[in-house]
Design a protein around this motif. Structure first.
Motif, PDB file in Angstrom:
ATOM      1  N   ILE A 288       0.846  -1.199   0.000  1.00 50.57           N
ATOM      2  CA  ILE A 288       0.000   0.000   0.000  1.00 50.57           C
ATOM      3  C   ILE A 288       0.880   1.247   0.000  1.00 50.57           C
ATOM      4  N   PRO A 289       0.362   2.384  -0.490  1.00 49.39           N
ATOM      5  CA  PRO A 289       1.182   3.603  -0.601  1.00 49.39           C
ATOM      6  C   PRO A 289       1.666   4.089   0.761  1.00 49.39           C
ATOM      7  N   ARG A 290       2.857   4.672   0.792  1.00 45.28           N
ATOM      8  CA  ARG A 290       3.372   5.238   2.032  1.00 45.28           C
ATOM      9  C   ARG A 290       2.547   6.463   2.427  1.00 45.28           C
ATOM     10  N   GLY A 291       2.310   6.596   3.703  1.00 47.55           N
ATOM     11  CA  GLY A 291       1.574   7.754   4.194  1.00 47.55           C
ATOM     12  C   GLY A 291       0.080   7.644   4.059  1.00 47.55           C
ATOM     13  N   LYS A 292      -0.385   6.555   3.450  1.00 56.26           N
ATOM     14  CA  LYS A 292      -1.830   6.353   3.330  1.00 56.26           C
ATOM     15  C   LYS A 292      -2.084   4.880   3.087  1.00 56.26           C
ATOM     16  N   GLY A 293      -3.304   4.552   2.773  1.00 59.79           N
ATOM     17  CA  GLY A 293      -3.647   3.151   2.561  1.00 59.79           C
ATOM     18  C   GLY A 293      -4.001   2.476   3.868  1.00 59.79           C
ATOM     19  N   LYS A 294      -4.579   1.278   3.743  1.00 61.93           N
ATOM     20  CA  LYS A 294      -4.996   0.541   4.940  1.00 61.93           C
ATOM     21  C   LYS A 294      -5.143  -0.934   4.611  1.00 61.93           C
ATOM     22  N   VAL A 295      -5.205  -1.708   5.664  1.00 64.40           N
ATOM     23  CA  VAL A 295      -5.482  -3.132   5.539  1.00 64.40           C
ATOM     24  C   VAL A 295      -6.819  -3.410   6.226  1.00 64.40           C
ATOM     25  N   ILE A 296      -7.678  -4.120   5.522  1.00 60.52           N
ATOM     26  CA  ILE A 296      -9.004  -4.453   6.037  1.00 60.52           C
ATOM     27  C   ILE A 296      -8.996  -5.943   6.362  1.00 60.52           C
ATOM     28  N   LEU A 340      -0.492  -6.770  14.931  1.00 59.79           N
ATOM     29  CA  LEU A 340      -0.629  -5.595  14.072  1.00 59.79           C
ATOM     30  C   LEU A 340       0.530  -4.631  14.304  1.00 59.79           C
ATOM     31  N   GLU A 341       0.864  -4.384  15.546  1.00 61.77           N
ATOM     32  CA  GLU A 341       1.964  -3.467  15.851  1.00 61.77           C
ATOM     33  C   GLU A 341       3.279  -3.996  15.298  1.00 61.77           C
ATOM     34  N   GLN A 342       3.524  -5.291  15.450  1.00 62.75           N
ATOM     35  CA  GLN A 342       4.774  -5.867  14.962  1.00 62.75           C
ATOM     36  C   GLN A 342       4.809  -5.944  13.438  1.00 62.75           C
ATOM     37  N   GLY A 343       3.614  -5.925  12.815  1.00 61.06           N
ATOM     38  CA  GLY A 343       3.548  -5.933  11.353  1.00 61.06           C
ATOM     39  C   GLY A 343       3.592  -4.556  10.733  1.00 61.06           C
ATOM     40  N   GLY A 344       3.659  -3.501  11.585  1.00 59.06           N
ATOM     41  CA  GLY A 344       3.770  -2.135  11.066  1.00 59.06           C
ATOM     42  C   GLY A 344       2.484  -1.349  11.066  1.00 59.06           C
ATOM     43  N   PHE A 345       1.494  -1.809  11.825  1.00 64.68           N
ATOM     44  CA  PHE A 345       0.199  -1.126  11.868  1.00 64.68           C
ATOM     45  C   PHE A 345      -0.128  -0.783  13.327  1.00 64.68           C
ATOM     46  N   SER A 346       0.183   0.457  13.706  1.00 62.46           N
ATOM     47  CA  SER A 346       0.047   0.859  15.103  1.00 62.46           C
ATOM     48  C   SER A 346      -1.351   1.341  15.452  1.00 62.46           C
ATOM     49  N   ARG A 347      -2.157   1.633  14.445  1.00 64.15           N
ATOM     50  CA  ARG A 347      -3.529   2.115  14.687  1.00 64.15           C
ATOM     51  C   ARG A 347      -4.529   1.148  14.083  1.00 64.15           C
ATOM     52  N   TYR A 348      -5.631   0.961  14.790  1.00 66.28           N
ATOM     53  CA  TYR A 348      -6.673   0.085  14.252  1.00 66.28           C
ATOM     54  C   TYR A 348      -8.031   0.436  14.848  1.00 66.28           C
ATOM     55  N   ILE A 359     -14.681  -6.470  11.400  1.00 63.61           N
ATOM     56  CA  ILE A 359     -13.696  -5.841  10.529  1.00 63.61           C
ATOM     57  C   ILE A 359     -12.674  -5.142  11.411  1.00 63.61           C
ATOM     58  N   ILE A 360     -11.402  -5.478  11.188  1.00 57.20           N
ATOM     59  CA  ILE A 360     -10.308  -4.774  11.855  1.00 57.20           C
ATOM     60  C   ILE A 360      -9.663  -3.881  10.791  1.00 57.20           C
ATOM     61  N   GLU A 361      -9.871  -2.608  10.918  1.00 54.14           N
ATOM     62  CA  GLU A 361      -9.356  -1.633   9.958  1.00 54.14           C
ATOM     63  C   GLU A 361      -8.018  -1.131  10.492  1.00 54.14           C
ATOM     64  N   ALA A 362      -6.916  -1.505   9.835  1.00 57.13           N
ATOM     65  CA  ALA A 362      -5.577  -1.222  10.354  1.00 57.13           C
ATOM     66  C   ALA A 362      -4.843  -0.216   9.471  1.00 57.13           C
ATOM     67  N   TYR A 363      -4.157   0.721  10.133  1.00 61.86           N
ATOM     68  CA  TYR A 363      -3.435   1.790   9.431  1.00 61.86           C
ATOM     69  C   TYR A 363      -1.940   1.691   9.738  1.00 61.86           C
TER      70      TYR A 363
END
Length: 367
Positions: A288-296, A340-348, A359-363
């Motif tokens: 996903i693009p840097r500075g944006k994008g998300k994983v659902i 999620l944190e260890q995978g690079g997604f600190s917000r969800y 749905i876990i929406e991860a940023y």
């Protein structure tokens, strides 16, 4: 009799009742597989479909006459059928009505049996056949071995893992794909109805482990401006039909994931242990693009003290993960947060939808 003696007698009676209740609970747990086998036979015999096609309640004789397509090549055993139906009626899979004039009992559908109609848009029939297939039942007998010595239940039962067997066994591969596709249909509806805002701002979306593409195709149908990618192993997408607005790409999610504005994964991460999930999430982060994008992430979130409609079922599915995966598991929110944190997604955000899954929406960290 003194009051103390009466109290002791009452306590003894209550203890006896509790003891008997405990015995009954063990009996129920011991023989719970009978429910699964009765349900499987109803699906294989298409009993719900026979009643549905008739348009209303029918007798056992009428049901029997339609078994085997009504070909008459063999005569169904109505006595055995009656005994199976008797249990399924008690389990509220079917209903039975006894006419006041003494005529033959008639059987009809319930809200439950409508979920095992083969040709319905919302059916669990393929999943019933998949989960009760002998190949998938065998690993359950290896649980005690797994506790004693570790290892993978499916591999202990068959000498190889489920993905390897599916890649070499077209029948199992088809059964597996059909089972996953049927759950995808109603979970997809829940996603589309409960996550409209989350999908509306996406330009491109890759479905990682998307099977034959049922989920991504429905999302693209609802949001035609989304460029959809169905990404899975080559032997899986080889059976995928074409869909407007969807590209099928074969590959390995542990190596690389196609680039897109967002990644969606439905019932993928629960198949894998924490380290594997972290690797998959890191690859999602790269896609996903840097500075944006998300994983659902569409998965079960276990609630140890929950008493919701699906909460108990989540813990049963956790044992399915032991039976059929290398080290997959259902997870609590605390466990999801850690990977999620260890995978690079600190917000969800966790978003409830009308389904077994959430749905876990991860940023990403740099969002």
């Amino acid at each position: 009799m003194s009051s103390q003696e009466k109290e002791r007698q009452m306590a003894s009676i209550e203890l006896d009742e509790a003891t008997l209740q405990g015995q009954v609970e063990i009996w129920r747990s011991l023989l719970i597989f009978a429910d699964s086998m009765a349900l499987k036979s109803a699906v294989e015999l298409r009993i719900a479909d026979i009643i549905h096609s008739h348009g209303g309640a029918i007798t056992l004789s009428q049901i029997a006459s339609c078994i085997n397509g009504g070909s008459g090549t063999s005569s169904p055993d109505i006595t055995t059928l009656a005994r199976i139906m008797r249990l399924l009626v008690r389990r509220k899979i079917f209903t039975v009505h006894h006419p006041s004039d003494g005529g033959d009992p008639v059987y009809d559908l319930t809200h439950s049996s409508r979920w095992i109609l083969h040709d319905s848009e919302q059916t669990l029939a393929p999943l019933v056949l998949l989960e009760n297939h002998p190949l998938l039942m065998a690993p359950w007998h290896c649980f005690s071995q797994c506790v004693q010595e570790g290892g993978i239940a499916f591999k202990k039962a068959h000498g190889r893992e489920i993905w390897d067997m599916a890649s070499e066994n077209p029948e199992l591969n088809l059964l597996f794909n059909d089972g996953m596709a049927c759950t995808s249909k109603f979970i997809t509806r829940a996603i589309l109805s409960g996550y409209k805002e989350g999908l509306s701002s996406i330009g491109s979306l890759v479905d990682v482990g998307g099977g034959t593409g049922s989920l991504i195709s429905e999302i693209v149908k609802a949001y035609p401006y989304i460029k959809g990618v169905n990404f899975d192993l080559q032997h899986v997408i080889s059976t995928a039909p074409p869909y407007d607005g969807v590209s099928h790409i074969g590959g390995d999610m542990f190596q690389a994931i196609p680039s897109a504005d967002a990644v969606i994964m439905k019932w993928i991460l629960h198949d894998w242990g924490d380290e594997d999930c972290i690797q998959i999430l890191k690859n999602c982060r790269k896609a996903i693009p840097r500075g944006k994008g998300k994983v659902i992430i569409v998965e079960v979130v276990l609630k140890p003290d929950g008493n919701g409609l699906y909460d108990d079922l989540g813990f049963v599915l956790d044992l399915v993960m032991i039976a059929h995966t290398r080290c997959g598991k259902e997870r609590t929110e605390v466990e999801w947060k850690r990977i999620l944190e260890q995978g690079g997604f600190s917000r969800y955000n966790i978003i409830d939808i009308p389904a077994l899954t959430s749905i876990i929406e991860a940023y990403p960290d740099d969002y």
